[in-house]
Write an enzyme that holds these catalytic residues in place. Structure first.
Site, PDB file in Angstrom:
ATOM      1  N   GLY A 116      46.594   4.569  32.121  1.00 29.65           N
ATOM      2  CA  GLY A 116      46.755   4.241  33.537  1.00 29.65           C
ATOM      3  C   GLY A 116      47.871   3.253  33.810  1.00 29.65           C
ATOM      4  O   GLY A 116      47.973   2.703  34.899  1.00 29.65           O
TER       5      GLY A 116
ATOM      6  N   SER B 225      48.575   8.021  30.026  1.00 29.20           N
ATOM      7  CA  SER B 225      49.746   8.310  30.857  1.00 29.20           C
ATOM      8  C   SER B 225      50.480   9.590  30.443  1.00 29.20           C
ATOM      9  O   SER B 225      51.700   9.679  30.547  1.00 29.20           O
ATOM     10  CB  SER B 225      50.704   7.119  30.893  1.00 29.20           C
ATOM     11  OG  SER B 225      50.040   5.973  31.426  1.00 29.20           O
TER      12      SER B 225
ATOM     13  N   GLU C  81      37.465   2.483  28.768  1.00 24.95           N
ATOM     14  CA  GLU C  81      36.940   1.800  29.971  1.00 24.95           C
ATOM     15  C   GLU C  81      35.445   1.519  29.815  1.00 24.95           C
ATOM     16  O   GLU C  81      34.944   0.499  30.296  1.00 24.95           O
ATOM     17  CB  GLU C  81      37.249   2.635  31.220  1.00 24.95           C
ATOM     18  CG  GLU C  81      38.740   2.532  31.563  1.00 24.95           C
ATOM     19  CD  GLU C  81      39.322   3.757  32.247  1.00 24.95           C
ATOM     20  OE1 GLU C  81      38.568   4.595  32.748  1.00 24.95           O
ATOM     21  OE2 GLU C  81      40.573   3.870  32.246  1.00 24.95           O
TER      22      GLU C  81
ATOM     23  N   HIS D   8      34.977   6.150  25.793  1.00 22.14           N
ATOM     24  CA  HIS D   8      36.229   5.871  26.492  1.00 22.14           C
ATOM     25  C   HIS D   8      36.475   4.363  26.540  1.00 22.14           C
ATOM     26  O   HIS D   8      35.535   3.578  26.669  1.00 22.14           O
ATOM     27  CB  HIS D   8      36.191   6.442  27.919  1.00 22.14           C
ATOM     28  CG  HIS D   8      37.539   6.407  28.561  1.00 22.14           C
ATOM     29  ND1 HIS D   8      38.025   5.274  29.174  1.00 22.14           N
ATOM     30  CD2 HIS D   8      38.524   7.336  28.633  1.00 22.14           C
ATOM     31  CE1 HIS D   8      39.257   5.528  29.609  1.00 22.14           C
ATOM     32  NE2 HIS D   8      39.571   6.772  29.296  1.00 22.14           N
TER      33      HIS D   8
HETATM   34  P1  PGA Z   1      45.684   8.143  32.160  1.00 27.27           P
HETATM   35  O1  PGA Z   1      44.183   8.087  31.583  1.00 27.27           O
HETATM   36  O2  PGA Z   1      46.193   9.537  31.892  1.00 27.27           O
HETATM   37  O3  PGA Z   1      45.538   7.857  33.637  1.00 27.27           O
HETATM   38  O4  PGA Z   1      46.466   7.116  31.439  1.00 27.27           O
HETATM   39  C1  PGA Z   1      43.853   8.706  30.383  1.00 27.27           C
HETATM   40  C2  PGA Z   1      42.415   8.432  30.044  1.00 27.27           C
HETATM   41  O5  PGA Z   1      41.941   7.324  30.330  1.00 27.27           O
HETATM   42  O6  PGA Z   1      41.713   9.297  29.507  1.00 27.27           O
END
Ligand code: PGA
Length: 255
Positions: free
Chosen positions: A176, A216, A100, A98
């Site tokens: 996000g 999103s 992140e 991911h």
């Molecule tokens: P989000 O996150 O839908 O809040 O943009 C998606 C993700 O990080 O898998």
């Protein structure tokens, strides 16, 4: 046409949200809303919620996933969780790579590949995340970058093992932020990913892989994104924390 060959998969990525007690409530809200889903439904939850999630999803059509796993089976890796640990609990899926993890925790394409190896060796299904930063999109290197991420991640993965891989295309600038890729942008990169898989394996192998869009995705934009030939599902962050929103995205796969 090939879209019909693939199972749509809508997976929630809860990230660092929900205590075990809250996880139980959310799953109990989601379960009745998705019981007639036309797609596979998965919730990927924090490690501490896994037990609760496995218990709460018993007898439902919801699969449970973790959000990461280490590449070693055991050892001196304080704070880490291994693939055999997840498998032994009954966990079915694991998100790997991911953005992140890549941005904040030093994940690289090489460590993504090692984690995928461990997950597959332990019978877990992988949701591999790839995607570009905004600057990379503006430089026009999205297709090359994503192809490279896929190639390195899947190094040493056989065509047979590919059946246990889902790829999530997640443009980092859309995660996000409320900024969603347009359906055409999502389709373009998902098609590139499939072409990369065809070059690494074979066209039929590539046609069988579920490729999700993430970033999103919400009840308003899901149907259009999911209508695209190469978008077979979604990896949902924010909207997966609200049962009606998550269920509405699951419903959008029925179109
Ligand atoms: P989000 O996150 O839908 O809040 O943009 C998606 C993700 O990080 O898998």
């Amino acid at each position: 046409m090939n879209k019909q060959l693939r199972k749509a998969v809508i997976a929630g990525n809860w990230k660092m949200n929900k205590t075990p007690a809250e996880a139980k409530v959310l799953i109990e809200e989601i379960a009745p809303l998705v019981k007639d889903a036309a797609c596979d439904v998965v919730v990927c939850v924090p490690y501490v919620d896994l037990c609760t999630a496995l218990e709460a999803t018993k007898g439902t059509n919801i699969g449970v996933g973790a959000e990461n796993c280490h590449w070693e089976p055991s050892g001196a890796y304080t704070g880490e969780i291994s693939a055999p640990m997840l498998k032994s609990m009954g966990v079915e899926y694991v998100i790997i790579g991911h953005s992140e993890r890549r941005t904040y925790f030093g994940e690289t394409d090489v460590t993504v590949n090692k984690r995928i190896r461990a997950a597959l060796d332990n019978g877990l299904k992988v949701i591999l995340c790839v995607g570009e930063y905004l600057e990379q999109r503006e430089q026009g290197i999205t297709a090359e970058l994503v192809a490279m991420q896929v190639k390195i991640a899947l190094g040493g993965v056989s065509a047979e093992e590919l059946k246990n891989i889902i790829i999530a295309y997640e443009p980092v600038w859309a995660i996000g932020t409320g900024l969603t890729a347009t359906a055409d942008q999502a389709e373009e990169v998902c098609a590139c990913i499939r072409a990369t898989l065809a070059s690494l394996y074979c066209q039929d192998c590539a046609n069988a892989v579920t490729i999700q869009y993430g970033g999103s995705m919400n009840p308003k934009n899901a149907a259009e994104l999911l209508s695209k030939e190469n978008v077979d599902g979604g990896l949902i962050g924010g909207a997966s924390l609200k049962a009606p929103d998550f269920a509405a995205i699951v419903e959008a796969t029925k179109q």
